[in-house]
Design an enzyme around this catalytic site. Structure first.
Site, short mmCIF file in Angstrom:
data_model
loop_
_atom_site.label_atom_id
_atom_site.label_comp_id
_atom_site.label_asym_id
_atom_site.label_seq_id
_atom_site.Cartn_x
_atom_site.Cartn_y
_atom_site.Cartn_z
N GLY A 69 2.91 -5.58 2.70
CA GLY A 69 1.16 -5.27 1.76
C GLY A 69 0.88 -3.07 2.97
O GLY A 69 1.72 -2.45 3.47
N SER A 70 -0.12 -3.28 2.37
CA SER A 70 -0.63 -2.21 2.62
C SER A 70 -1.77 -2.05 3.97
O SER A 70 -1.79 -3.13 5.01
CB SER A 70 -1.73 -2.41 1.74
OG SER A 70 -3.07 -2.93 1.60
N GLY A 121 -5.06 -3.63 3.90
CA GLY A 121 -4.41 -5.39 3.81
C GLY A 121 -4.21 -5.62 5.97
O GLY A 121 -4.27 -6.87 6.12
N GLY A 122 -3.23 -5.00 5.92
CA GLY A 122 -2.54 -4.92 7.34
C GLY A 122 -3.98 -5.70 8.08
O GLY A 122 -3.90 -6.09 9.44
N GLU A 148 3.81 -5.57 7.85
CA GLU A 148 5.11 -4.39 7.82
C GLU A 148 3.92 -3.47 6.59
O GLU A 148 2.90 -3.79 5.59
CB GLU A 148 6.75 -4.12 6.99
CG GLU A 148 7.25 -3.00 6.45
CD GLU A 148 8.13 -3.79 5.07
OE1 GLU A 148 8.49 -3.15 4.32
OE2 GLU A 148 9.10 -4.10 5.03
N CYS A 173 8.63 0.30 -0.13
CA CYS A 173 7.67 0.77 0.78
C CYS A 173 8.84 1.97 1.37
O CYS A 173 8.18 2.85 2.72
CB CYS A 173 7.71 0.04 2.36
SG CYS A 173 9.48 -1.72 1.79
#
Length: 475
Positions: free
Chosen positions: A205-206, A209-210, A229, A263
């Site tokens: 994700g973003s 978010g990470g 990731e 991505c």
């Protein structure tokens, strides 16, 4: 309630799915943990192959539901189901090979070491852009189950119905359905990360978010590994010796694949300051088409990214396409000196079909700027003169997990040698991959046995090696 939306119309459809309560998360994790005890020592290759077969047998149901939620189309979604099934089959082969266990025996010291599955539940966060290959049926789930770990997935809100159907189909092939749990909602994701029986987390994700997940892990009494990731701009370097034929069309195709929601779409292109070359890159994008993005939130993020890039020179704009959430591909341009002066902000990821063409005159100056980029999943070099590429390749090797020669970064093969990870912010753990055979390593830890009786050793470490795995003996 979590509702499914049709990206083509922006309207909801189907019945809403309730957000999972704290009690519901706890029940899913605890059931998975209990099921994992037998799973760690079970014969798993045949089960993984059964999961693959179940996905393939239900492809008509799967793609139809996913298309309503993602607008990605039948061809793309059928291919993605096949990719998801292929990941389960790959890990069946990995298990049969046995090399992933890294069985090592030092005879004189009487120490024997091998990788064992983590004891506990793996939490997986689904990605928005791949409703199968990086979601409930994705590589994190496949690799964790292969390792011997039960899984609880936090469904992505952009495709809740696809997530439910995928879980139903996978469970039908598992010896215990509790091996795969599924939860919905933001608060459920938080509860999942902090549950004491969760021993590792996988995320695609973003960057925000990470970071949010890492912050939740930091609050735990017992820290756990986090394999995220995150963002990637995937720089492409076109050197003066690069072949020009097909270059611009290849760039536009890679940029707009999946409406730029991969991505690995090329977000930065470094090209010689050649008016004809730059014009051809722009013309290829001008001739491209956009389409609906996966969600209103992703579309809004893309438009905000374009606003940030609007201070650059607009090189070309494609056609927006149809759909309530449709967007147009855009490519901007700037010279190397101005680009370098605006780092790092100018090189932030704009998730969607946008890119920047950075023109340069001196390869040595280019190499210095490449060394200042953030990490990416990929980096690409286009050239015919290999000597010319040496310093560029060396600079990019420290910035990306996968280096591509005269190709394009979109398309991540599910194979033994693939590495899908890279230095921050591409991933939180650049030594690990989320795609390919080595993805299984995230869910394992080494255990050494010293002076242990043969009858108590795992079969893989015994002198007679009854399961026939590769053993390294005294080096």
């Amino acid at each position: 309630m979590i509702h499914a939306y049709d990206p083509r119309t922006g309207e909801t459809f189907g019945e809403g799915i309730p957000e999972t309560t704290d009690a519901g998360v706890d029940a899913a994790v605890e059931a998975a943990d209990a099921a994992g005890v037998a799973w760690r020592t079970a014969s798993r290759p045949e089960v993984l192959e059964a999961v693959a077969a179940a996905l393939e047998a239900n492809v008509d149901r799967l793609w139809a539901v996913a298309d309503r939620e993602t607008a990605l189309g039948e061809t793309r979604l059928r291919g993605e189901v096949a990719r998801a099934a292929g990941q389960f089959r790959l890990f069946a082969d990995v298990l049969r090979d046995g090399g992933y266990l890294e069985a090592i025996i030092s005879v004189q010291a009487d120490v024997r070491r091998m990788n064992r599955p983590l004891h506990g539940v793996v939490g997986v966060f689904s990605a928005s852009n791949f409703p199968f290959a990086f979601s409930v049926a994705g590589g994190d789930t496949a690799s964790a189950l292969a390792a011997g770990c039960p899984v609880v997935v936090k469904a992505h809100p952009a495709h809740p119905l696809t997530s439910e159907l995928s879980a139903e189909i996978i469970r039908s092939a598992l010896p215990d359905p509790a091996l795969l749990g599924l939860v919905h909602g933001l608060s459920a994701g938080k509860r999942l990360v902090q549950h004491p029986d969760v021993v590792a987390v996988g995320f695609t994700g973003s960057i925000p978010g990470g970071k949010a997940i890492q912050a939740l892990i930091d609050e735990r009494e017992e820290p756990i590994p986090f394999y995220g990731e995150l963002g990637s701009v995937n720089p492409v370097v076109v050197l003066p010796s690069a072949a020009r034929e097909g270059l611009a069309d290849g760039f536009a195709a890679s940029l707009t694949l999946g409406t730029g929601q991969f991505c690995t779409n090329p977000g930065l292109v470094f090209a010689p300051d050649d008016a004809d070359l730059v014009a051809s890159l722009g013309a290829a994008v001008a001739g491209s088409n956009g389409s609906a993005m996966l969600s209103s939130r992703i579309r809004e993020g893309y438009l905000q990214g374009l606003e940030r890039l609007s201070k650059l020179t607009l090189l070309a704009e494609g056609t927006q396409g149809d759909g309530e959430w449709a967007v147009a591909p855009k490519v901007f341009t700037i010279d190397l000196a101005a680009f370098a002066a605006q780092l790092p902000s100018v090189a932030e990821e704009c998730f969607g079909p946008s890119s920047i063409v950075i023109t340069y005159n001196d390869v040595a100056e280019l190499v210095e700027v490449l060394g200042r980029l953030d990490g990416s999943l990929t980096a690409t070099v286009h050239a015919t003169d290999t000597a010319e590429a040496v310093p560029v390749a060396e600079a990019l090797a420290g910035k990306a997990g996968r280096l591509i020669w005269n190709g394009w970064p979109t398309g991540v093969a599910v194979c033994w040698a693939m590495h899908h990870g890279g230095p921050w912010p591409a991933s939180t753990s650049p030594e690990h991959t989320s795609v390919g055979a080595m993805a299984i390593r995230r869910w394992l830890r080494p255990t050494a046995y010293q002076g242990w009786p043969q009858e108590l050793l795992p079969a893989e470490l015994r002198d007679d090696n009854p399961v026939g795995v590769p053993q390294r003996i005294d080096g």
